[in-house]
Design a protein around this motif. Structure first.
Motif, short mmCIF file in Angstrom:
data_model
loop_
_atom_site.label_atom_id
_atom_site.label_comp_id
_atom_site.label_asym_id
_atom_site.label_seq_id
_atom_site.Cartn_x
_atom_site.Cartn_y
_atom_site.Cartn_z
N UNK A 102 0.79 -1.23 0.00
CA UNK A 102 0.00 0.00 0.00
C UNK A 102 0.83 1.29 0.00
N UNK A 103 2.01 1.29 0.59
CA UNK A 103 2.85 2.49 0.61
C UNK A 103 3.67 2.69 -0.65
N UNK A 104 3.51 1.78 -1.63
CA UNK A 104 4.24 1.90 -2.88
C UNK A 104 5.52 1.08 -2.96
N UNK A 105 5.93 0.48 -1.84
CA UNK A 105 7.13 -0.35 -1.85
C UNK A 105 6.84 -1.66 -2.57
N UNK A 106 7.91 -2.28 -3.07
CA UNK A 106 7.79 -3.58 -3.71
C UNK A 106 8.40 -4.63 -2.80
N UNK A 107 7.68 -5.73 -2.60
CA UNK A 107 8.17 -6.87 -1.83
C UNK A 107 8.30 -8.03 -2.81
N UNK A 108 9.47 -8.67 -2.80
CA UNK A 108 9.74 -9.78 -3.70
C UNK A 108 9.74 -11.09 -2.92
N UNK A 109 9.13 -12.11 -3.51
CA UNK A 109 9.11 -13.46 -2.93
C UNK A 109 9.65 -14.44 -3.96
N UNK A 110 10.40 -15.41 -3.50
CA UNK A 110 10.82 -16.53 -4.34
C UNK A 110 10.10 -17.76 -3.80
N UNK A 111 9.21 -18.32 -4.61
CA UNK A 111 8.45 -19.50 -4.20
C UNK A 111 8.62 -20.58 -5.28
N UNK A 112 8.21 -21.79 -4.96
CA UNK A 112 8.34 -22.85 -5.96
C UNK A 112 7.38 -22.60 -7.12
N UNK A 113 7.75 -23.13 -8.26
CA UNK A 113 6.89 -23.03 -9.43
C UNK A 113 5.54 -23.68 -9.16
N UNK A 114 5.56 -24.82 -8.47
CA UNK A 114 4.31 -25.52 -8.12
C UNK A 114 3.42 -24.65 -7.25
N UNK A 115 4.00 -23.94 -6.28
CA UNK A 115 3.20 -23.06 -5.41
C UNK A 115 2.60 -21.91 -6.20
N UNK A 116 3.38 -21.33 -7.09
CA UNK A 116 2.88 -20.21 -7.91
C UNK A 116 1.71 -20.67 -8.77
N UNK A 117 1.82 -21.87 -9.34
CA UNK A 117 0.74 -22.41 -10.17
C UNK A 117 -0.50 -22.70 -9.32
N UNK A 118 -0.30 -23.26 -8.11
CA UNK A 118 -1.42 -23.57 -7.22
C UNK A 118 -2.15 -22.29 -6.80
N UNK A 119 -1.40 -21.22 -6.55
CA UNK A 119 -2.00 -19.96 -6.12
C UNK A 119 -2.58 -19.17 -7.30
N UNK A 120 -2.27 -19.60 -8.52
CA UNK A 120 -2.75 -18.91 -9.73
C UNK A 120 -2.39 -17.42 -9.69
N UNK A 121 -1.13 -17.14 -9.35
CA UNK A 121 -0.69 -15.76 -9.23
C UNK A 121 -0.61 -15.10 -10.60
N UNK A 122 -1.12 -13.88 -10.68
CA UNK A 122 -1.09 -13.10 -11.90
C UNK A 122 -1.09 -11.63 -11.54
N UNK A 123 -0.51 -10.78 -12.38
CA UNK A 123 -0.54 -9.34 -12.10
C UNK A 123 -1.97 -8.87 -11.82
N UNK A 124 -2.09 -8.08 -10.76
CA UNK A 124 -3.40 -7.55 -10.37
C UNK A 124 -4.08 -8.33 -9.27
N UNK A 125 -3.63 -9.57 -9.03
CA UNK A 125 -4.27 -10.35 -7.97
C UNK A 125 -3.78 -9.90 -6.60
N UNK A 126 -4.63 -10.08 -5.61
CA UNK A 126 -4.30 -9.71 -4.24
C UNK A 126 -3.66 -10.90 -3.55
N UNK A 127 -2.60 -10.64 -2.81
CA UNK A 127 -1.88 -11.70 -2.11
C UNK A 127 -1.35 -11.12 -0.80
N UNK A 128 -1.16 -12.00 0.18
CA UNK A 128 -0.57 -11.59 1.45
C UNK A 128 0.76 -12.29 1.62
N UNK A 129 1.77 -11.53 2.02
CA UNK A 129 3.10 -12.08 2.30
C UNK A 129 3.25 -12.18 3.81
#
Length: 142
Positions: A102-129
């Motif tokens: 929300x403050x404009x900062x970028x947070x980067x995560x490195x996750x497994x390819x399988x996890x990214x596919x399971x979460x169906x991550x795509x630009x614009x989706x909401x996620x919690x780190x």
């Protein structure tokens, strides 16, 4: 500071809560996000941490856990950042995910390819780190 940590945030110490072994350090990011670090008392003293002190909070991207429905759960993890996925870069094994806070900062995560596919991550989706307080490194300038 040159570092391999993907997440480096300028912060200001807002509180130091002493413990028997570790201290809880409350840090405020620009934009109002709060980061909690759990560090040894010796480190608190050596870094001169006190309210008002400027510092950096470093978080390795591999220490970031992503959740899609965190609002439905209470977590023991002190650091929880909800934001919007900016970019998803899949690799052969891992995926790099950038999210905007929300403050404009970028947070980067490195996750497994399988996890990214399971979460169906795509630009614009909401996620919690989620990041454990013991995985936050605090640095101050000499």
């Amino acid at each position: 500071m040159l570092t391999s940590a993907r997440n480096v945030f300028p912060v200001t110490v807002s509180a130091v809560h002493p413990g028997a072994i570790n201290d809880e350090i409350i840090l405020n990011m620009d934009g109002g996000q709060e980061v909690v670090a759990s560090i040894t008392q010796a480190s608190t003293k050596r870094l001169g941490l006190a309210p008002g002190k400027k510092a950096l909070a470093l978080i390795k991207a591999s220490f970031v856990i992503l959740l899609e429905d965190a609002g439905d759960w209470l977590l023991s993890t002190r650091n929880q950042f909800t934001g919007t996925v900016k970019a998803v870069r899949p690799g052969a094994v891992n995926t790099e995910v950038d999210m905007e806070l929300p403050g404009g900062q970028t947070l980067c995560a490195i996750i497994t390819l399988a996890s990214a596919e399971k979460l169906k991550l795509a630009p614009g989706s909401t996620v919690t780190a989620a990041v454990k307080a013991s995985h936050v490194i605090v640095a101050v300038q000499k």
